[in-house]
Design a protein around this motif. Structure first.
Motif, PDB file in Angstrom:
ATOM      1  N   LYS A 260      38.413  43.003  50.206  1.00 27.34           N
ATOM      2  CA  LYS A 260      38.063  44.399  50.728  1.00 27.34           C
ATOM      3  C   LYS A 260      39.346  45.450  50.348  1.00 27.34           C
ATOM      4  O   LYS A 260      39.307  46.071  50.445  1.00 27.34           O
ATOM      5  N   PHE A 261      40.140  44.554  51.082  1.00 32.19           N
ATOM      6  CA  PHE A 261      41.869  44.728  51.481  1.00 32.19           C
ATOM      7  C   PHE A 261      42.234  45.279  49.585  1.00 32.19           C
ATOM      8  O   PHE A 261      42.343  46.337  49.812  1.00 32.19           O
ATOM      9  N   TRP A 262      41.540  44.192  49.144  1.00 33.48           N
ATOM     10  CA  TRP A 262      42.776  43.988  47.899  1.00 33.48           C
ATOM     11  C   TRP A 262      41.450  45.340  47.228  1.00 33.48           C
ATOM     12  O   TRP A 262      42.082  45.648  45.981  1.00 33.48           O
ATOM     13  N   LEU A 263      40.288  45.174  47.392  1.00 34.02           N
ATOM     14  CA  LEU A 263      39.165  46.607  46.605  1.00 34.02           C
ATOM     15  C   LEU A 263      39.665  47.560  46.754  1.00 34.02           C
ATOM     16  O   LEU A 263      40.077  47.975  45.951  1.00 34.02           O
ATOM     17  N   ASN A 264      40.228  47.940  47.606  1.00 37.28           N
ATOM     18  CA  ASN A 264      40.777  49.218  48.563  1.00 37.28           C
ATOM     19  C   ASN A 264      42.254  49.590  47.441  1.00 37.28           C
ATOM     20  O   ASN A 264      42.169  50.472  46.853  1.00 37.28           O
ATOM     21  N   GLN A 265      43.164  48.484  47.923  1.00 39.68           N
ATOM     22  CA  GLN A 265      44.520  48.948  46.560  1.00 39.68           C
ATOM     23  C   GLN A 265      43.852  48.392  45.509  1.00 39.68           C
ATOM     24  O   GLN A 265      45.490  49.290  44.684  1.00 39.68           O
ATOM     25  N   ASN A 266      43.142  48.059  45.164  1.00 43.97           N
ATOM     26  CA  ASN A 266      42.970  47.598  43.342  1.00 43.97           C
ATOM     27  C   ASN A 266      42.088  48.877  43.097  1.00 43.97           C
ATOM     28  O   ASN A 266      41.909  49.293  41.753  1.00 43.97           O
ATOM     29  N   GLY A 267      41.431  50.365  43.609  1.00 44.20           N
ATOM     30  CA  GLY A 267      40.660  50.932  43.196  1.00 44.20           C
ATOM     31  C   GLY A 267      39.575  50.795  42.833  1.00 44.20           C
ATOM     32  O   GLY A 267      39.267  51.402  42.066  1.00 44.20           O
ATOM     33  N   CYS A 268      38.843  49.732  42.828  1.00 40.57           N
ATOM     34  CA  CYS A 268      37.643  48.999  43.233  1.00 40.57           C
ATOM     35  C   CYS A 268      36.225  50.205  43.309  1.00 40.57           C
ATOM     36  O   CYS A 268      36.540  50.288  45.053  1.00 40.57           O
ATOM     37  N   THR A 269      35.421  50.339  42.433  1.00 42.35           N
ATOM     38  CA  THR A 269      34.649  51.740  42.464  1.00 42.35           C
ATOM     39  C   THR A 269      33.238  50.849  42.251  1.00 42.35           C
ATOM     40  O   THR A 269      33.158  49.834  41.168  1.00 42.35           O
ATOM     41  N   GLY A 270      32.094  50.980  43.075  1.00 38.35           N
ATOM     42  CA  GLY A 270      30.827  50.998  42.699  1.00 38.35           C
ATOM     43  C   GLY A 270      31.156  49.173  42.950  1.00 38.35           C
ATOM     44  O   GLY A 270      31.947  48.253  44.483  1.00 38.35           O
ATOM     45  N   SER A 271      29.564  49.394  43.240  1.00 37.68           N
ATOM     46  CA  SER A 271      28.773  47.768  43.707  1.00 37.68           C
ATOM     47  C   SER A 271      28.829  46.860  42.477  1.00 37.68           C
ATOM     48  O   SER A 271      29.339  46.266  41.157  1.00 37.68           O
ATOM     49  N   PRO A 272      29.783  44.953  43.311  1.00 39.23           N
ATOM     50  CA  PRO A 272      29.467  44.729  42.153  1.00 39.23           C
ATOM     51  C   PRO A 272      28.456  43.314  41.293  1.00 39.23           C
ATOM     52  O   PRO A 272      27.575  43.572  42.182  1.00 39.23           O
ATOM     53  N   ALA A 273      28.840  43.295  40.213  1.00 38.53           N
ATOM     54  CA  ALA A 273      27.986  42.381  39.544  1.00 38.53           C
ATOM     55  C   ALA A 273      28.192  40.887  40.446  1.00 38.53           C
ATOM     56  O   ALA A 273      28.829  40.336  40.803  1.00 38.53           O
ATOM     57  N   GLU A 274      26.295  40.473  40.099  1.00 38.48           N
ATOM     58  CA  GLU A 274      26.443  38.904  41.102  1.00 38.48           C
ATOM     59  C   GLU A 274      25.702  38.206  40.205  1.00 38.48           C
ATOM     60  O   GLU A 274      24.801  39.011  40.001  1.00 38.48           O
ATOM     61  N   SER A 275      25.893  37.182  40.068  1.00 37.42           N
ATOM     62  CA  SER A 275      25.439  35.975  39.482  1.00 37.42           C
ATOM     63  C   SER A 275      25.330  34.863  40.129  1.00 37.42           C
ATOM     64  O   SER A 275      26.392  34.170  41.531  1.00 37.42           O
ATOM     65  N   GLN A 276      25.157  33.452  39.667  1.00 36.51           N
ATOM     66  CA  GLN A 276      24.570  32.697  40.052  1.00 36.51           C
ATOM     67  C   GLN A 276      25.109  31.323  39.026  1.00 36.51           C
ATOM     68  O   GLN A 276      24.689  31.561  38.081  1.00 36.51           O
ATOM     69  N   ILE A 277      25.724  30.418  39.501  1.00 33.85           N
ATOM     70  CA  ILE A 277      26.530  29.417  38.772  1.00 33.85           C
ATOM     71  C   ILE A 277      26.381  28.024  39.933  1.00 33.85           C
ATOM     72  O   ILE A 277      25.918  28.134  40.527  1.00 33.85           O
ATOM     73  N   ALA A 278      26.241  26.898  38.985  1.00 38.21           N
ATOM     74  CA  ALA A 278      25.758  25.977  39.227  1.00 38.21           C
ATOM     75  C   ALA A 278      25.166  25.495  40.082  1.00 38.21           C
ATOM     76  O   ALA A 278      24.593  24.557  41.559  1.00 38.21           O
ATOM     77  N   ALA A 279      24.299  25.799  39.544  1.00 33.67           N
ATOM     78  CA  ALA A 279      22.686  25.846  39.837  1.00 33.67           C
ATOM     79  C   ALA A 279      22.465  26.296  41.499  1.00 33.67           C
ATOM     80  O   ALA A 279      21.614  25.758  42.029  1.00 33.67           O
ATOM     81  N   GLY A 280      22.905  27.584  41.769  1.00 33.60           N
ATOM     82  CA  GLY A 280      22.885  28.464  43.417  1.00 33.60           C
ATOM     83  C   GLY A 280      23.884  27.793  44.193  1.00 33.60           C
ATOM     84  O   GLY A 280      24.132  28.781  44.886  1.00 33.60           O
ATOM     85  N   ALA A 281      24.263  26.975  43.760  1.00 39.13           N
ATOM     86  CA  ALA A 281      25.472  26.981  44.227  1.00 39.13           C
ATOM     87  C   ALA A 281      26.778  27.229  44.967  1.00 39.13           C
ATOM     88  O   ALA A 281      27.543  27.676  45.980  1.00 39.13           O
ATOM     89  N   VAL A 282      26.526  28.931  44.078  1.00 37.53           N
ATOM     90  CA  VAL A 282      27.953  29.237  44.124  1.00 37.53           C
ATOM     91  C   VAL A 282      27.549  30.128  43.283  1.00 37.53           C
ATOM     92  O   VAL A 282      27.072  30.846  42.798  1.00 37.53           O
ATOM     93  N   THR A 283      28.077  31.357  44.383  1.00 38.31           N
ATOM     94  CA  THR A 283      27.743  32.895  43.703  1.00 38.31           C
ATOM     95  C   THR A 283      29.169  34.018  43.105  1.00 38.31           C
ATOM     96  O   THR A 283      29.638  33.291  44.508  1.00 38.31           O
TER      97      THR A 283
END
Length: 316
Positions: free
Chosen positions: A236-259
């Motif tokens: 969150k600290f880096w998101l604020n410093q980078n000026g990121c807005t909105g919700s993230p895109a979310e996906s699963q890889i490694a058969a759901g073992a990694v979000t």
């Protein structure tokens, strides 16, 4: 036991590595270099891997890989897999060494952690900047494509370097790390300063990490009084410093073992990516360790180096 044997063996391998000279550099090879640079009475050194495709004329990307506490440059070269990847993808890898005793127990001053390096306020940010400059004068580095990745204490230093000297980097990737915390009860809290510029960032952390807990707070493994900022608060600290807005895109890889959560709506066209690995502890998430899992395990041969490089090469 495998990790302890690795540390024992690489201490001898470092002594056998060729020195890096300005002439007759060829790959694939890893060179060991002592620097004309000292901090806190310690002469500093690094290893650098030159890929098979190196010709001394073409400027190549540089990936700086920072080992964790009580590890070495040669140790993280072995288990991260970055040198092998560099030979395939044609980039240079710099493996700096932290301070230690006769090549052992090497660690870094990441601000809030760790050990003698932090207690003596060793200027590891300055050392890393000098190591990058030193290797860039000795081999053909594209200074617009310098990246940094670190694990554990090295990941904390990656956070710090990205904040204080992000002007030297095109992207960074802290793993199993935190941007701040308290070394002891009653001690002042420390966190990285506001970054000098927006910077693409990839963060990777295991949910079962009991050294630097995902949720922050005290280490379940090491006990003691030291506490850490949570991964979510660090991101969150880096998101604020980078000026990121909105919700993230979310996906699963490694058969759901990694979000995977990705924020692309940020200033200066940077991105922030968070990889959350289920059932993974405080160990580098790469084939040196994931290759020992059963074939049916969704994390079998999961490769953090591959993922990190795919992220890095988008930015320059």
């Amino acid at each position: 036991m495998k990790y302890l044997l690795l540390l024992f063996s690489v201490s001898f391998l470092a002594a056998c590595a060729p020195s890096l000279h300005s002439r007759n550099i060829s790959g694939p090879a890893t060179y060991y270099q002592k620097m004309d640079y000292s901090t806190g009475g310690f002469q500093r050194s690094y290893s650098v891997h030159v890929p098979a495709g190196y010709d001394g004329r073409t400027l190549l990307p540089l990936v700086v890989v920072i080992h964790g506490a009580f590890d070495t440059a040669k140790g993280i070269e072995k288990f991260s897999g970055f040198s092998r990847l560099a030979d395939r993808e044609n980039f240079i890898v710099l493996y700096p060494n932290g301070i230690g005793i006769y090549g052992w127990l090497q660690h870094w001053n990441a601000g809030h952690c760790c050990g003698k390096a932090a207690e003596d306020d060793i200027d590891d940010v300055g050392y890393l900047a000098s190591a990058i400059e030193d290797v860039s004068k000795r081999v053909a580095v594209d200074r617009k494509r310098i990246y940094m990745v670190g694990f554990s204490n090295g990941g904390m230093l990656t956070y710090r370097f990205a904040a204080e000297r992000g002007d030297l980097l095109a992207a960074a990737a802290p793993m199993a790390a935190s941007i701040g915390g308290r070394p002891a009860d009653g001690a002042a809290e420390w966190r990285i300063p506001e970054p000098v510029k927006p910077l693409p960032l990839l963060v990777m952390h295991g949910l079962a990490d009991d050294d630097i807990p995902y949720a922050g707070g005290r280490s379940e493994h090491r006990k003691g009084e030291r506490t850490y900022w949570s991964v979510d608060d660090s991101v969150k600290f880096w998101l604020n410093q980078n000026g990121c807005t909105g919700s993230p895109a979310e996906s699963q890889i490694a058969a759901g073992a990694v979000t995977v959560r990705t924020w692309d709506a940020c200033r200066d066209n940077v991105s922030v990516a968070l990889y959350v690995i289920k059932k993974w502890g405080h160990v580098w998430p790469g084939p040196y360790f994931t290759g020992e899992l059963p074939d049916a395990d969704p994390l079998y041969n999961f490769d953090a180096a591959e993922i990190t490089w795919d992220f890095f090469k988008r930015f320059k």
